[in-house]
Design a protein around this motif. Structure first.
Motif, PDB file in Angstrom:
ATOM      1  N   ALA A 184       0.841  -1.192   0.000  1.00  0.00           N
ATOM      2  CA  ALA A 184       0.000   0.000   0.000  1.00  0.00           C
ATOM      3  C   ALA A 184       0.880   1.247   0.000  1.00  0.00           C
ATOM      4  O   ALA A 184       1.996   1.226   0.528  1.00  0.00           O
ATOM      5  N   PRO A 185       0.420   2.333  -0.615  1.00  0.00           N
ATOM      6  CA  PRO A 185       1.212   3.582  -0.648  1.00  0.00           C
ATOM      7  C   PRO A 185       1.546   4.071   0.759  1.00  0.00           C
ATOM      8  O   PRO A 185       0.750   3.933   1.679  1.00  0.00           O
ATOM      9  N   LYS A 186       2.744   4.663   0.900  1.00  0.00           N
ATOM     10  CA  LYS A 186       3.195   5.166   2.182  1.00  0.00           C
ATOM     11  C   LYS A 186       2.885   6.652   2.363  1.00  0.00           C
ATOM     12  O   LYS A 186       3.355   7.259   3.310  1.00  0.00           O
ATOM     13  N   MET A 187       2.113   7.238   1.458  1.00  0.00           N
ATOM     14  CA  MET A 187       1.753   8.647   1.563  1.00  0.00           C
ATOM     15  C   MET A 187       0.262   8.812   1.322  1.00  0.00           C
ATOM     16  O   MET A 187      -0.387   7.938   0.755  1.00  0.00           O
ATOM     17  N   SER A 188      -0.264   9.956   1.740  1.00  0.00           N
ATOM     18  CA  SER A 188      -1.685  10.213   1.575  1.00  0.00           C
ATOM     19  C   SER A 188      -2.011  10.447   0.113  1.00  0.00           C
ATOM     20  O   SER A 188      -1.142  10.772  -0.704  1.00  0.00           O
ATOM     21  N   ILE A 189      -3.299  10.308  -0.226  1.00  0.00           N
ATOM     22  CA  ILE A 189      -3.725  10.481  -1.607  1.00  0.00           C
ATOM     23  C   ILE A 189      -3.460  11.894  -2.100  1.00  0.00           C
ATOM     24  O   ILE A 189      -3.218  12.110  -3.292  1.00  0.00           O
ATOM     25  N   ASP A 190      -3.462  12.897  -1.209  1.00  0.00           N
ATOM     26  CA  ASP A 190      -3.184  14.279  -1.601  1.00  0.00           C
ATOM     27  C   ASP A 190      -1.747  14.456  -2.086  1.00  0.00           C
ATOM     28  O   ASP A 190      -1.462  15.384  -2.844  1.00  0.00           O
ATOM     29  N   MET A 191      -0.848  13.596  -1.624  1.00  0.00           N
ATOM     30  CA  MET A 191       0.532  13.623  -2.099  1.00  0.00           C
ATOM     31  C   MET A 191       0.745  12.628  -3.230  1.00  0.00           C
ATOM     32  O   MET A 191       1.488  12.894  -4.177  1.00  0.00           O
ATOM     33  N   LEU A 192       0.077  11.474  -3.134  1.00  0.00           N
ATOM     34  CA  LEU A 192       0.286  10.408  -4.109  1.00  0.00           C
ATOM     35  C   LEU A 192      -0.243  10.785  -5.486  1.00  0.00           C
ATOM     36  O   LEU A 192       0.415  10.527  -6.500  1.00  0.00           O
ATOM     37  N   ALA A 193      -1.432  11.384  -5.545  1.00  0.00           N
ATOM     38  CA  ALA A 193      -2.046  11.691  -6.841  1.00  0.00           C
ATOM     39  C   ALA A 193      -1.183  12.626  -7.689  1.00  0.00           C
ATOM     40  O   ALA A 193      -0.920  12.324  -8.867  1.00  0.00           O
ATOM     41  N   PRO A 194      -0.703  13.755  -7.155  1.00  0.00           N
ATOM     42  CA  PRO A 194       0.156  14.605  -7.996  1.00  0.00           C
ATOM     43  C   PRO A 194       1.479  13.940  -8.348  1.00  0.00           C
ATOM     44  O   PRO A 194       2.021  14.185  -9.433  1.00  0.00           O
ATOM     45  N   LEU A 195       1.995  13.082  -7.470  1.00  0.00           N
ATOM     46  CA  LEU A 195       3.239  12.382  -7.783  1.00  0.00           C
ATOM     47  C   LEU A 195       3.037  11.438  -8.963  1.00  0.00           C
ATOM     48  O   LEU A 195       3.871  11.372  -9.873  1.00  0.00           O
ATOM     49  N   LEU A 196       1.916  10.705  -8.969  1.00  0.00           N
ATOM     50  CA  LEU A 196       1.623   9.800 -10.085  1.00  0.00           C
ATOM     51  C   LEU A 196       1.428  10.586 -11.377  1.00  0.00           C
ATOM     52  O   LEU A 196       1.861  10.142 -12.450  1.00  0.00           O
ATOM     53  N   LEU A 197       0.772  11.739 -11.283  1.00  0.00           N
ATOM     54  CA  LEU A 197       0.604  12.580 -12.470  1.00  0.00           C
ATOM     55  C   LEU A 197       1.955  13.026 -13.021  1.00  0.00           C
ATOM     56  O   LEU A 197       2.171  13.029 -14.241  1.00  0.00           O
ATOM     57  N   MET A 198       2.867  13.391 -12.140  1.00  0.00           N
ATOM     58  CA  MET A 198       4.189  13.821 -12.574  1.00  0.00           C
ATOM     59  C   MET A 198       4.966  12.672 -13.212  1.00  0.00           C
ATOM     60  O   MET A 198       5.643  12.856 -14.233  1.00  0.00           O
TER      61      MET A 198
END
Length: 262
Positions: free
Chosen positions: A210-224
């Motif tokens: 499972a991701p080690k960060m919140s969705i607010d951080m994970l979503a922009p990281l995946l977009l990048m």
């Protein structure tokens, strides 16, 4: 007496698939098939990177330990992960070129090597900037950092070999061999944080956990990350097509393309 009704044996599925593949990897076919992709890949990349960078750098919450300094992750992680992916692609293209003598594979490798080098250097620079407030220094001879620095030198070596053998019959052979041999460094980079006691933090994203960060951080990281992949794809096709036009400049199809493009 032979049965006259028997038809010649048709090639199997994998044989037809391979023949179809060979029919699309010539320089002219590559140029014709992939040229229209550049603008679409670049457009998607610009949208993803714009949204991801604004979201990540401006609106994602600060980290509870690192504060706002962690935001460089939105540049550092895409650059580092895609630098690894590009070098893996170099090794695969090197095998294809050496085994099957597909010249387009060599041109693609020559096109993407500088892109991978720039991303590798960017990951080292952003990592150093991130390290200063986190570790109190810009650089330590950590296993992950050292192996990543070695990757930058491998990229530089591949680029130098492409340049050195550009006008010889052995063009690309030496670069392909170095790409394949240098791929042994990739698992060292990836698993160094698990194999040794390093300062560098563990893997941020994995498929099995499972991701080690919140969705607010994970979503922009995946977009990048995805946006950078799309941008690399656009640059790879554009640079490969440029090399194809230069290589085949005396062929009729290139002269016709140049004439009709004016």
């Amino acid at each position: 007496m032979p049965n006259a009704n028997l038809s010649p044996q048709t090639p199997g599925f994998f044989s037809r698939l391979w023949q179809g593949f060979l029919a699309t990897v010539g320089t002219r076919e590559f140029f014709r098939i992939f040229s229209p992709w550049v603008k679409w890949l670049a457009g998607i990349a610009i949208i993803m990177i714009a949204i991801g960078s604004i979201w990540g750098l401006g609106f994602a919450p600060p980290d509870y330990l690192q504060g706002n300094s962690y935001r460089i992750i939105f540049i550092h992680v895409p650059a580092a992960s895609i630098a690894l992916s590009i070098y893996f692609a170099l090794a695969v293209l090197g095998v294809i070129f050496l085994v099957w003598r597909i010249k387009t594979a060599n041109l693609v490798a020559q096109a993407i090597a500088p892109i991978g080098f720039m991303l590798c250097v960017l990951s080292l620079l952003t990592g150093s900037i991130w390290a200063r407030p986190t570790w109190g220094t810009f650089w330590v001879w950590d296993a992950r950092l050292t192996s990543m620095l070695i990757l930058a030198f491998l990229y530089a070596g591949v680029m130098a070999l492409f340049a050195a053998f550009e006008h010889t019959p052995n063009r690309g052979k030496a670069a392909a061999i170095l790409s394949i041999v240098g791929a042994v460094n990739l698992p060292i980079i990836k698993y160094s944080v698990n194999w040794w006691n390093t300062l560098h933090q563990g893997t941020t994203l994995t498929i099995t956990e499972a991701p080690k960060m919140s969705i607010d951080m994970l979503a922009p990281l995946l977009l990048m990350i995805l946006g950078t992949y799309f941008m690399v794809g656009a640059l790879a096709i554009y640079r490969t097509n440029t090399l194809i036009l230069r290589r085949d400049q005396n062929k009729a199809w290139v002269k016709e393309y140049v004439r009709t493009s004016k």
